[in-house]
Structure formats: C-alpha cells, structure tokens
Design a protein around this motif. Sequence first.
Motif, PDB file in Angstrom:
ATOM      1  N   GLY A  73      51.825  19.167 -14.767  1.00 41.60           N
ATOM      2  CA  GLY A  73      50.570  19.218 -14.027  1.00 41.60           C
ATOM      3  C   GLY A  73      49.380  19.605 -14.884  1.00 41.60           C
ATOM      4  N   ALA A  74      49.630  20.201 -16.039  1.00 39.99           N
ATOM      5  CA  ALA A  74      48.568  20.562 -16.981  1.00 39.99           C
ATOM      6  C   ALA A  74      49.183  20.611 -18.376  1.00 39.99           C
ATOM      7  CB  ALA A  74      47.946  21.902 -16.630  1.00 39.99           C
ATOM      8  N   THR A  75      48.340  20.402 -19.379  1.00 38.58           N
ATOM      9  CA  THR A  75      48.810  20.356 -20.761  1.00 38.58           C
ATOM     10  C   THR A  75      47.960  21.268 -21.628  1.00 38.58           C
ATOM     11  OG1 THR A  75      49.489  18.049 -20.481  1.00 38.58           O
ATOM     12  CG2 THR A  75      49.215  18.827 -22.741  1.00 38.58           C
ATOM     13  N   TRP A  76      48.607  22.060 -22.460  1.00 41.68           N
ATOM     14  CA  TRP A  76      47.896  22.853 -23.459  1.00 41.68           C
ATOM     15  C   TRP A  76      47.608  21.946 -24.643  1.00 41.68           C
ATOM     16  CZ3 TRP A  76      45.787  27.295 -22.323  1.00 41.68           C
ATOM     17  CH2 TRP A  76      46.329  28.059 -21.289  1.00 41.68           C
ATOM     18  N   MET A  77      46.364  21.956 -25.081  1.00 47.04           N
ATOM     19  CA  MET A  77      45.916  21.088 -26.173  1.00 47.04           C
ATOM     20  C   MET A  77      45.198  21.926 -27.222  1.00 47.04           C
ATOM     21  SD  MET A  77      46.366  17.870 -24.842  1.00 47.04           S
ATOM     22  CE  MET A  77      45.319  16.850 -25.802  1.00 47.04           C
ATOM     23  N   ILE A  78      45.172  21.389 -28.436  1.00 49.90           N
ATOM     24  CA  ILE A  78      44.325  21.930 -29.492  1.00 49.90           C
ATOM     25  C   ILE A  78      43.200  20.921 -29.657  1.00 49.90           C
ATOM     26  CG2 ILE A  78      44.158  22.595 -31.906  1.00 49.90           C
ATOM     27  CD1 ILE A  78      47.266  23.089 -31.719  1.00 49.90           C
ATOM     28  N   ASP A  79      41.965  21.384 -29.501  1.00 44.30           N
ATOM     29  CA  ASP A  79      40.802  20.513 -29.578  1.00 44.30           C
ATOM     30  C   ASP A  79      39.968  20.919 -30.784  1.00 44.30           C
ATOM     31  OD1 ASP A  79      38.591  18.904 -29.176  1.00 44.30           O
ATOM     32  OD2 ASP A  79      38.434  19.355 -27.041  1.00 44.30           O
ATOM     33  N   TYR A  80      39.837  19.993 -31.737  1.00 44.84           N
ATOM     34  CA  TYR A  80      39.106  20.282 -32.962  1.00 44.84           C
ATOM     35  C   TYR A  80      37.632  19.899 -32.867  1.00 44.84           C
ATOM     36  CZ  TYR A  80      43.738  20.916 -34.892  1.00 44.84           C
ATOM     37  OH  TYR A  80      45.017  21.351 -35.114  1.00 44.84           O
ATOM     38  N   ASP A  81      37.293  19.012 -31.944  1.00 46.84           N
ATOM     39  CA  ASP A  81      35.908  18.584 -31.764  1.00 46.84           C
ATOM     40  C   ASP A  81      35.717  18.330 -30.277  1.00 46.84           C
ATOM     41  OD1 ASP A  81      33.461  17.253 -31.551  1.00 46.84           O
ATOM     42  OD2 ASP A  81      33.751  16.129 -33.406  1.00 46.84           O
ATOM     43  N   LEU A  82      34.953  19.187 -29.621  1.00 49.80           N
ATOM     44  CA  LEU A  82      34.796  19.101 -28.172  1.00 49.80           C
ATOM     45  C   LEU A  82      34.108  17.816 -27.721  1.00 49.80           C
ATOM     46  CD1 LEU A  82      33.856  22.820 -27.443  1.00 49.80           C
ATOM     47  CD2 LEU A  82      36.074  21.707 -27.154  1.00 49.80           C
ATOM     48  N   ASP A  83      33.471  17.103 -28.636  1.00 47.00           N
ATOM     49  CA  ASP A  83      32.784  15.859 -28.287  1.00 47.00           C
ATOM     50  C   ASP A  83      33.687  14.632 -28.395  1.00 47.00           C
ATOM     51  OD1 ASP A  83      30.385  17.205 -27.821  1.00 47.00           O
ATOM     52  OD2 ASP A  83      29.825  17.094 -29.938  1.00 47.00           O
ATOM     53  N   ARG A  84      34.918  14.804 -28.902  1.00 52.22           N
ATOM     54  CA  ARG A  84      35.851  13.681 -29.046  1.00 52.22           C
ATOM     55  C   ARG A  84      37.206  14.057 -28.473  1.00 52.22           C
ATOM     56  NH1 ARG A  84      37.067  12.075 -34.814  1.00 52.22           N
ATOM     57  NH2 ARG A  84      37.519  14.261 -35.050  1.00 52.22           N
ATOM     58  N   THR A  85      37.952  13.063 -28.019  1.00 54.39           N
ATOM     59  CA  THR A  85      39.325  13.324 -27.578  1.00 54.39           C
ATOM     60  C   THR A  85      40.344  12.735 -28.548  1.00 54.39           C
ATOM     61  OG1 THR A  85      39.318  11.343 -26.204  1.00 54.39           O
ATOM     62  CG2 THR A  85      38.727  13.429 -25.122  1.00 54.39           C
ATOM     63  N   THR A  86      39.885  11.937 -29.494  1.00 57.69           N
ATOM     64  CA  THR A  86      40.815  11.279 -30.407  1.00 57.69           C
ATOM     65  C   THR A  86      41.419  12.232 -31.432  1.00 57.69           C
ATOM     66  OG1 THR A  86      38.975  10.641 -31.836  1.00 57.69           O
ATOM     67  CG2 THR A  86      39.709   9.020 -30.187  1.00 57.69           C
ATOM     68  N   ASP A  87      40.874  13.439 -31.551  1.00 55.77           N
ATOM     69  CA  ASP A  87      41.391  14.397 -32.528  1.00 55.77           C
ATOM     70  C   ASP A  87      42.274  15.460 -31.881  1.00 55.77           C
ATOM     71  OD1 ASP A  87      39.380  15.738 -31.140  1.00 55.77           O
ATOM     72  OD2 ASP A  87      38.799  16.917 -32.880  1.00 55.77           O
ATOM     73  N   ASP A  88      42.455  15.409 -30.560  1.00 55.61           N
ATOM     74  CA  ASP A  88      43.205  16.436 -29.852  1.00 55.61           C
ATOM     75  C   ASP A  88      44.699  16.363 -30.178  1.00 55.61           C
ATOM     76  OD1 ASP A  88      40.776  16.920 -28.731  1.00 55.61           O
ATOM     77  OD2 ASP A  88      41.315  16.242 -26.727  1.00 55.61           O
ATOM     78  N   GLU A  89      45.333  17.528 -30.199  1.00 56.37           N
ATOM     79  CA  GLU A  89      46.771  17.610 -30.411  1.00 56.37           C
ATOM     80  C   GLU A  89      47.386  18.312 -29.200  1.00 56.37           C
ATOM     81  OE1 GLU A  89      46.816  17.858 -35.262  1.00 56.37           O
ATOM     82  OE2 GLU A  89      47.110  19.703 -34.138  1.00 56.37           O
ATOM     83  N   ALA A  90      48.386  17.702 -28.608  1.00 59.47           N
ATOM     84  CA  ALA A  90      49.016  18.240 -27.405  1.00 59.47           C
ATOM     85  C   ALA A  90      50.271  19.013 -27.747  1.00 59.47           C
ATOM     86  CB  ALA A  90      49.362  17.103 -26.448  1.00 59.47           C
ATOM     87  N   GLY A  91      50.446  20.122 -27.067  1.00 59.28           N
ATOM     88  CA  GLY A  91      51.697  20.856 -27.163  1.00 59.28           C
ATOM     89  C   GLY A  91      52.692  20.254 -26.189  1.00 59.28           C
ATOM     90  N   TYR A  92      53.947  20.221 -26.548  1.00 60.77           N
ATOM     91  CA  TYR A  92      54.973  19.675 -25.675  1.00 60.77           C
ATOM     92  C   TYR A  92      55.536  20.797 -24.820  1.00 60.77           C
ATOM     93  CZ  TYR A  92      59.157  17.324 -24.060  1.00 60.77           C
ATOM     94  OH  TYR A  92      60.148  16.789 -23.269  1.00 60.77           O
ATOM     95  N   ARG A  93      55.164  20.802 -23.550  1.00 66.00           N
ATOM     96  CA  ARG A  93      55.620  21.809 -22.581  1.00 66.00           C
ATOM     97  C   ARG A  93      55.369  23.248 -23.057  1.00 66.00           C
ATOM     98  NH1 ARG A  93      58.773  19.583 -18.340  1.00 66.00           N
ATOM     99  NH2 ARG A  93      59.314  17.439 -18.759  1.00 66.00           N
ATOM    100  N   LEU A  94      54.208  23.462 -23.661  1.00 65.42           N
ATOM    101  CA  LEU A  94      53.897  24.807 -24.167  1.00 65.42           C
ATOM    102  C   LEU A  94      53.843  25.847 -23.060  1.00 65.42           C
ATOM    103  CD1 LEU A  94      51.257  24.377 -27.013  1.00 65.42           C
ATOM    104  CD2 LEU A  94      53.734  24.557 -27.159  1.00 65.42           C
ATOM    105  N   ALA A  95      53.574  25.437 -21.831  1.00 66.40           N
ATOM    106  CA  ALA A  95      53.534  26.389 -20.716  1.00 66.40           C
ATOM    107  C   ALA A  95      54.903  27.019 -20.462  1.00 66.40           C
ATOM    108  CB  ALA A  95      53.030  25.701 -19.450  1.00 66.40           C
ATOM    109  N   LYS A  96      55.974  26.351 -20.906  1.00 70.50           N
ATOM    110  CA  LYS A  96      57.326  26.841 -20.647  1.00 70.50           C
ATOM    111  C   LYS A  96      58.010  27.417 -21.879  1.00 70.50           C
ATOM    112  CE  LYS A  96      58.145  23.842 -16.774  1.00 70.50           C
ATOM    113  NZ  LYS A  96      59.136  23.123 -16.010  1.00 70.50           N
ATOM    114  N   HIS A  97      57.346  27.350 -23.027  1.00 73.97           N
ATOM    115  CA  HIS A  97      57.963  27.839 -24.261  1.00 73.97           C
ATOM    116  C   HIS A  97      57.509  29.258 -24.580  1.00 73.97           C
ATOM    117  CE1 HIS A  97      60.105  24.288 -25.673  1.00 73.97           C
ATOM    118  NE2 HIS A  97      59.121  23.585 -25.167  1.00 73.97           N
ATOM    119  N   ARG A  98      58.482  30.071 -24.940  1.00 74.33           N
ATOM    120  CA  ARG A  98      58.187  31.446 -25.348  1.00 74.33           C
ATOM    121  C   ARG A  98      57.648  31.451 -26.766  1.00 74.33           C
ATOM    122  NH1 ARG A  98      62.501  34.820 -26.094  1.00 74.33           N
ATOM    123  NH2 ARG A  98      61.036  36.524 -26.095  1.00 74.33           N
TER     124      ARG A  98
END
Length: 133
Positions: A73-98
Amino acid sequence: MLQHITLHLARSKEFPEGSRHHGYEIVAPLDADGLIDPAEWREKRAQCRVRRFWAGEADQHGVLVHRPGGADGATWMIDYDLDRTTDDEAGYRLAKHRFAPGEYVTIRDEDEKLHTFQVVAVRGAQQPEKEHA
C-alpha cells in the motif's frame, strides 16, 4: 528517536565477499522492533537523509520518502532529486524489514537492478547543534 543505519553490499555474484565500499547511510526513525516508524517519519521527515556510497562514483545524497503504492500500500523510497522521479530508488518491503545488525534489506536502484545489503550498524543519530544566540 532517529537512528543512523549503515548498510553494506551483501555477497553477490559480482561481489562474493560483499563490499563495505558499496552501501548506504540512512537516518530514519525506528520503532522498538527496528522497523521504520511512519508516524515519527512524518514528524521528522526533513531529517531523514540518505547517503549512497559506491566505489568509483561520487556520493549521492537524498531523502527518505514514503509514497503511495506498492505491495503493502506504500513504498519507502530514496529520492535524490525531488524534481525528478527517474532517479528514485525503492526499498523492497522496507516497511516489514528490521533494521538491526546482521539483517538484510533489498533496494532497487534507478536502473531497476535489485541489490541486497546487510545492516552493519544502527546507532542513535546525532541531532544538529542548535545555534547559540
């Protein structure tokens, strides 16, 4: 409380021994179970920073963001440039990982390649010093 989390690249075909020269430093709020705390993140999102270090490349600096969508339902992302989405990196199920030393997390880079990282350290993040009047 905000935590400073250090991730190093885990063993892979390309790096059979893993690599401490490839990874992330993340400042994020963790709950008592070591999971990212979304409520505290909302309060302190400006302080939730990420540094990506990769041997042979310049460090990248970004922010930790929580976006709608994804399997949970939601994804944790690392955003390097708030004006672009092509540089974003997504965590895989980071909400559930310790985020605890010895645990593993997976991050999808901007080229859509999955990398697994081992949590090597979690410690209290130092708060920025306040200016004295």
